[in-house]
Every structure is written in structure tokens, then in C-alpha cells.
Write a protein that holds these residues in place. Structure first.
Motif, PDB file in Angstrom:
ATOM      1  N   LEU A  45       0.834  -1.204   0.000  1.00 28.08           N
ATOM      2  CA  LEU A  45       0.000   0.000   0.000  1.00 28.08           C
ATOM      3  C   LEU A  45       0.868   1.253   0.000  1.00 28.08           C
ATOM      4  CD1 LEU A  45      -2.830   1.229   0.156  1.00 28.08           C
ATOM      5  CD2 LEU A  45      -2.678   1.063   2.638  1.00 28.08           C
ATOM      6  N   ASN A  46       1.943   1.239   0.750  1.00 26.44           N
ATOM      7  CA  ASN A  46       2.860   2.370   0.785  1.00 26.44           C
ATOM      8  C   ASN A  46       3.495   2.596  -0.581  1.00 26.44           C
ATOM      9  OD1 ASN A  46       4.266   4.492   1.971  1.00 26.44           O
ATOM     10  ND2 ASN A  46       5.972   3.173   2.560  1.00 26.44           N
ATOM     11  N   GLN A  47       3.875   1.539  -1.245  1.00 27.46           N
ATOM     12  CA  GLN A  47       4.446   1.655  -2.586  1.00 27.46           C
ATOM     13  C   GLN A  47       3.418   2.197  -3.574  1.00 27.46           C
ATOM     14  OE1 GLN A  47       5.832  -2.305  -3.321  1.00 27.46           O
ATOM     15  NE2 GLN A  47       7.736  -2.024  -2.158  1.00 27.46           N
ATOM     16  N   ALA A  48       2.185   1.721  -3.464  1.00 21.31           N
ATOM     17  CA  ALA A  48       1.130   2.198  -4.361  1.00 21.31           C
ATOM     18  C   ALA A  48       0.850   3.681  -4.117  1.00 21.31           C
ATOM     19  CB  ALA A  48      -0.139   1.378  -4.153  1.00 21.31           C
ATOM     20  N   ALA A  49       0.887   4.101  -2.858  1.00 18.71           N
ATOM     21  CA  ALA A  49       0.669   5.519  -2.549  1.00 18.71           C
ATOM     22  C   ALA A  49       1.793   6.360  -3.138  1.00 18.71           C
ATOM     23  CB  ALA A  49       0.573   5.717  -1.043  1.00 18.71           C
ATOM     24  N   GLY A  50       3.010   5.870  -3.087  1.00 19.41           N
ATOM     25  CA  GLY A  50       4.151   6.579  -3.683  1.00 19.41           C
ATOM     26  C   GLY A  50       4.006   6.707  -5.186  1.00 19.41           C
ATOM     27  N   ARG A  51       3.568   5.626  -5.834  1.00 20.33           N
ATOM     28  CA  ARG A  51       3.358   5.688  -7.285  1.00 20.33           C
ATOM     29  C   ARG A  51       2.235   6.656  -7.630  1.00 20.33           C
ATOM     30  NH1 ARG A  51       4.031   0.012  -6.773  1.00 20.33           N
ATOM     31  NH2 ARG A  51       1.777  -0.270  -6.924  1.00 20.33           N
ATOM     32  N   ALA A  52       1.182   6.673  -6.826  1.00 21.44           N
ATOM     33  CA  ALA A  52       0.073   7.597  -7.071  1.00 21.44           C
ATOM     34  C   ALA A  52       0.529   9.037  -6.889  1.00 21.44           C
ATOM     35  CB  ALA A  52      -1.092   7.283  -6.131  1.00 21.44           C
ATOM     36  N   GLU A  53       1.350   9.283  -5.896  1.00 25.04           N
ATOM     37  CA  GLU A  53       1.863  10.637  -5.671  1.00 25.04           C
ATOM     38  C   GLU A  53       2.721  11.085  -6.849  1.00 25.04           C
ATOM     39  OE1 GLU A  53       4.606  13.020  -2.427  1.00 25.04           O
ATOM     40  OE2 GLU A  53       3.719  11.092  -1.871  1.00 25.04           O
ATOM     41  N   ASN A  54       3.569  10.188  -7.339  1.00 17.83           N
ATOM     42  CA  ASN A  54       4.396  10.515  -8.502  1.00 17.83           C
ATOM     43  C   ASN A  54       3.538  10.770  -9.730  1.00 17.83           C
ATOM     44  OD1 ASN A  54       6.732  10.273  -7.015  1.00 17.83           O
ATOM     45  ND2 ASN A  54       7.068   8.125  -7.569  1.00 17.83           N
ATOM     46  N   ALA A  55       2.488  10.008  -9.892  1.00 12.71           N
ATOM     47  CA  ALA A  55       1.592  10.205 -11.031  1.00 12.71           C
ATOM     48  C   ALA A  55       0.887  11.559 -10.937  1.00 12.71           C
ATOM     49  CB  ALA A  55       0.563   9.080 -11.099  1.00 12.71           C
ATOM     50  N   LEU A  56       0.504  11.972  -9.738  1.00  8.76           N
ATOM     51  CA  LEU A  56      -0.127  13.278  -9.565  1.00  8.76           C
ATOM     52  C   LEU A  56       0.838  14.407  -9.890  1.00  8.76           C
ATOM     53  CD1 LEU A  56      -2.272  12.832  -6.338  1.00  8.76           C
ATOM     54  CD2 LEU A  56      -3.091  13.283  -8.640  1.00  8.76           C
ATOM     55  N   VAL A  57       2.076  14.269  -9.457  1.00  9.11           N
ATOM     56  CA  VAL A  57       3.082  15.290  -9.776  1.00  9.11           C
ATOM     57  C   VAL A  57       3.260  15.389 -11.279  1.00  9.11           C
ATOM     58  CG1 VAL A  57       5.541  15.840  -9.597  1.00  9.11           C
ATOM     59  CG2 VAL A  57       4.285  15.124  -7.571  1.00  9.11           C
ATOM     60  N   SER A  58       3.353  14.254 -11.928  1.00  6.73           N
ATOM     61  CA  SER A  58       3.494  14.226 -13.377  1.00  6.73           C
ATOM     62  C   SER A  58       2.291  14.843 -14.066  1.00  6.73           C
ATOM     63  CB  SER A  58       3.699  12.795 -13.859  1.00  6.73           C
ATOM     64  OG  SER A  58       3.753  12.735 -15.262  1.00  6.73           O
ATOM     65  N   LEU A  59       1.105  14.551 -13.562  1.00  4.63           N
ATOM     66  CA  LEU A  59      -0.119  15.095 -14.147  1.00  4.63           C
ATOM     67  C   LEU A  59      -0.192  16.612 -13.961  1.00  4.63           C
ATOM     68  CD1 LEU A  59      -2.805  14.381 -15.519  1.00  4.63           C
ATOM     69  CD2 LEU A  59      -3.790  14.063 -13.243  1.00  4.63           C
ATOM     70  N   ARG A  60       0.220  17.104 -12.814  1.00  6.58           N
ATOM     71  CA  ARG A  60       0.245  18.547 -12.584  1.00  6.58           C
ATOM     72  C   ARG A  60       1.230  19.229 -13.513  1.00  6.58           C
ATOM     73  NH1 ARG A  60       0.134  17.851  -6.226  1.00  6.58           N
ATOM     74  NH2 ARG A  60      -2.105  17.826  -5.900  1.00  6.58           N
ATOM     75  N   GLN A  61       2.402  18.634 -13.689  1.00  5.32           N
ATOM     76  CA  GLN A  61       3.394  19.205 -14.593  1.00  5.32           C
ATOM     77  C   GLN A  61       2.869  19.220 -16.024  1.00  5.32           C
ATOM     78  OE1 GLN A  61       6.854  16.807 -13.929  1.00  5.32           O
ATOM     79  NE2 GLN A  61       7.504  17.963 -12.116  1.00  5.32           N
ATOM     80  N   SER A  62       2.205  18.178 -16.422  1.00  2.32           N
ATOM     81  CA  SER A  62       1.635  18.129 -17.774  1.00  2.32           C
ATOM     82  C   SER A  62       0.569  19.189 -17.944  1.00  2.32           C
ATOM     83  CB  SER A  62       1.034  16.760 -18.050  1.00  2.32           C
ATOM     84  OG  SER A  62       2.033  15.770 -18.044  1.00  2.32           O
ATOM     85  N   GLY A  63      -0.234  19.393 -16.898  1.00  4.73           N
ATOM     86  CA  GLY A  63      -1.276  20.424 -16.965  1.00  4.73           C
ATOM     87  C   GLY A  63      -0.692  21.816 -17.040  1.00  4.73           C
ATOM     88  N   GLU A  64       0.401  22.066 -16.310  1.00  2.00           N
ATOM     89  CA  GLU A  64       1.048  23.374 -16.353  1.00  2.00           C
ATOM     90  C   GLU A  64       1.686  23.620 -17.699  1.00  2.00           C
ATOM     91  OE1 GLU A  64       3.764  23.400 -13.085  1.00  2.00           O
ATOM     92  OE2 GLU A  64       2.159  23.558 -11.576  1.00  2.00           O
ATOM     93  N   GLU A  65       2.245  22.587 -18.323  1.00  2.00           N
ATOM     94  CA  GLU A  65       2.859  22.730 -19.645  1.00  2.00           C
ATOM     95  C   GLU A  65       1.799  22.979 -20.715  1.00  2.00           C
ATOM     96  OE1 GLU A  65       5.197  19.247 -20.297  1.00  2.00           O
ATOM     97  OE2 GLU A  65       6.636  19.757 -18.719  1.00  2.00           O
ATOM     98  N   ALA A  66       0.606  22.425 -20.533  1.00  3.90           N
ATOM     99  CA  ALA A  66      -0.456  22.586 -21.521  1.00  3.90           C
ATOM    100  C   ALA A  66      -1.015  24.011 -21.509  1.00  3.90           C
ATOM    101  CB  ALA A  66      -1.573  21.593 -21.268  1.00  3.90           C
ATOM    102  N   ASP A  67      -0.979  24.657 -20.342  1.00  5.74           N
ATOM    103  CA  ASP A  67      -1.488  26.027 -20.250  1.00  5.74           C
ATOM    104  C   ASP A  67      -0.512  26.933 -20.894  1.00  5.74           C
ATOM    105  OD1 ASP A  67      -2.863  25.727 -16.906  1.00  5.74           O
ATOM    106  OD2 ASP A  67      -3.750  25.272 -18.841  1.00  5.74           O
TER     107      ASP A  67
END
Length: 67
Positions: A45-67
Motif C-alpha cells: 500500500l505504501n508503494q502504491a501511494a508513492g506511485r500515485a503521488e508521482n503520477a499526480l506530480v506528473s499530471l500537474r506538470q503536464s497540466g502546467e505545460e499545456a497552459d
């Protein structure tokens, strides 16, 4: 005569304590196995939470680049 009776009672109590100890050992073994499984689940579960956090960071960066 009283000594024999007391010895017999003591023997019965010791046998009962031994039987209880065997039952308790079996339950503790099961509990330890469950504890190990729980620890593995928490690790996963801890590993999955870490992967989810990394995915959110990546998604935020992608959203900022799209703007």
C-alpha cells in the motif's frame, strides 16, 4: 492417602496447562503469519501511494505545460 489425591490433582492441572499451552502456541503461530501478511500489505500500500503521488506530480506538470 491425601498425598496421592493432591498429587493426582496437581498432575491433572499440569496436563490441562500443557494442553492450554499447545492451543495457545497454535493460535500464536497463526497470529504471527497474519501479522506478516499484514506487514506485506502495508508495504504494498505504501508503494502504491508513492506511485500515485508521482503520477499526480506528473499530471500537474503536464497540466502546467499545456497552459
Amino acid at each position: 492417602m491425601t498425598g496421592i489425591i493432591l498429587d493426582s490433582v496437581l498432575m491433572l492441572l499440569l496436563v490441562a496447562a500443557l494442553a492450554y499451552g499447545v492451543r495457545l502456541e497454535k493460535k500464536l503461530t497463526t497470529l504471527r503469519a497474519g501479522q506478516l501478511a499484514f506487514a506485506n500489505a502495508v508495504t504494498e500500500l505504501n508503494q502504491a501511494a508513492g506511485r500515485a503521488e508521482n503520477a499526480l506530480v506528473s499530471l500537474r506538470q503536464s497540466g502546467e505545460e499545456a497552459d
